[in-house]
Design an enzyme around this catalytic site. Structure first.
Site, PDB file in Angstrom:
ATOM      1  N   HIS A 125       3.477   0.481   1.153  1.00  0.00           N
ATOM      2  CA  HIS A 125       4.022   0.958  -0.107  1.00  0.00           C
ATOM      3  C   HIS A 125       4.479   2.397   0.090  1.00  0.00           C
ATOM      4  O   HIS A 125       3.979   3.089   0.973  1.00  0.00           O
ATOM      5  CB  HIS A 125       2.959   0.898  -1.208  1.00  0.00           C
ATOM      6  CG  HIS A 125       2.423  -0.487  -1.407  1.00  0.00           C
ATOM      7  ND1 HIS A 125       1.175  -0.720  -1.908  1.00  0.00           N
ATOM      8  CD2 HIS A 125       2.953  -1.709  -1.168  1.00  0.00           C
ATOM      9  CE1 HIS A 125       0.956  -2.030  -1.979  1.00  0.00           C
ATOM     10  NE2 HIS A 125       2.021  -2.650  -1.518  1.00  0.00           N
ATOM     11  N   HIS A 135       2.722   3.727   3.300  1.00  0.00           N
ATOM     12  CA  HIS A 135       1.309   3.669   3.635  1.00  0.00           C
ATOM     13  C   HIS A 135       0.729   2.316   3.247  1.00  0.00           C
ATOM     14  O   HIS A 135       1.155   1.691   2.287  1.00  0.00           O
ATOM     15  CB  HIS A 135       0.538   4.787   2.930  1.00  0.00           C
ATOM     16  CG  HIS A 135       0.883   4.917   1.472  1.00  0.00           C
ATOM     17  ND1 HIS A 135       2.006   5.609   1.049  1.00  0.00           N
ATOM     18  CD2 HIS A 135       0.296   4.446   0.361  1.00  0.00           C
ATOM     19  CE1 HIS A 135       2.072   5.555  -0.273  1.00  0.00           C
ATOM     20  NE2 HIS A 135       1.039   4.840  -0.716  1.00  0.00           N
ATOM     21  N   TYR A 181      -8.897   6.665  -4.407  1.00  0.00           N
ATOM     22  CA  TYR A 181      -7.731   7.496  -4.152  1.00  0.00           C
ATOM     23  C   TYR A 181      -7.259   8.199  -5.406  1.00  0.00           C
ATOM     24  O   TYR A 181      -7.491   7.760  -6.519  1.00  0.00           O
ATOM     25  CB  TYR A 181      -6.606   6.714  -3.477  1.00  0.00           C
ATOM     26  CG  TYR A 181      -5.962   5.612  -4.286  1.00  0.00           C
ATOM     27  CD1 TYR A 181      -4.722   5.804  -4.887  1.00  0.00           C
ATOM     28  CD2 TYR A 181      -6.566   4.373  -4.419  1.00  0.00           C
ATOM     29  CE1 TYR A 181      -4.114   4.785  -5.605  1.00  0.00           C
ATOM     30  CE2 TYR A 181      -5.968   3.353  -5.117  1.00  0.00           C
ATOM     31  CZ  TYR A 181      -4.732   3.567  -5.724  1.00  0.00           C
ATOM     32  OH  TYR A 181      -4.141   2.560  -6.429  1.00  0.00           O
TER      33      TYR A 181
END
Length: 183
Positions: A60, A119, A131
């Site tokens: 992504h 990533h 995250y």
């Protein structure tokens, strides 16, 4: 204090390593300090992803959003690919292993991923990925790149991963529409 290391293969990607304090009660680790990333915008949203062993998520990318990843539990192989055409590391791919090899409390490392760097991760065990992002979720800034694109040459470390429909249908690098390329 954390140690900050650049990932030489892709400019702007940083790994912060902070000490894991563990004893018979469990463990504690700092996962973010603004001073670790002084040139980055502040993080504004935090998320938690749980994945089963054998899953690949990604690749992504965002044109405007940076991410800061920490494997809270388990082990992940993170793959990064620089899509920024103006970057000296454009086209580079790197794989990093994050988390605890035994599926425990992580390894105290936190990965800063700037906008324009694709990533993804392979769950090498059941894992929890914590995250933060520096922009609120914006579906218009959610892009995908084929996880198995031969031009990316990602080494996921898995033979037969489980991959979502979205990720299976993502375009190869050569087929990304001009309007979806990072600026």
């Amino acid at each position: 204090m954390a140690r900050i290391d650049p990932v030489a293969a892709i400019g702007g990607v940083l790994v912060a390593t902070s000490e894991v304090h563990a004893d018979e009660r469990g463990s504690f680790v700092e996962t973010y300090r603004r001073e670790w990333f002084p040139d980055a915008r502040p993080m504004v949203q935090a998320n938690l992803a749980r994945r089963r062993a054998g899953v690949v998520v990604g690749l992504h990318y965002h044109r405007h959003q940076a991410d800061l990843w920490s494997v809270a539990s388990g082990r992940a192989r993170v793959v990064l690919h620089d899509l920024r055409r103006s970057s000296p590391t454009s086209g580079a791919t790197v794989a990093l292993d994050l988390g605890d090899a035994e599926g425990g409390d992580g390894d105290g490392r936190h990965l800063y991923i700037p906008p324009g760097v694709a990533h993804g991760f392979a769950a090498h065990s059941d894992l929890v990925l914590a995250y933060q992002v520096d922009r609120y979720h914006d579906p218009a800034d959610e892009m995908a790149l084929a996880w198995d694109d031969p031009d990316v040459a990602a080494d996921w470390g898995l033979d037969h991963p489980t991959v979502s429909r979205r990720d299976r249908e993502a375009p190869r690098r050569a087929d990304i529409p001009a309007a979806r390329w990072p600026r």
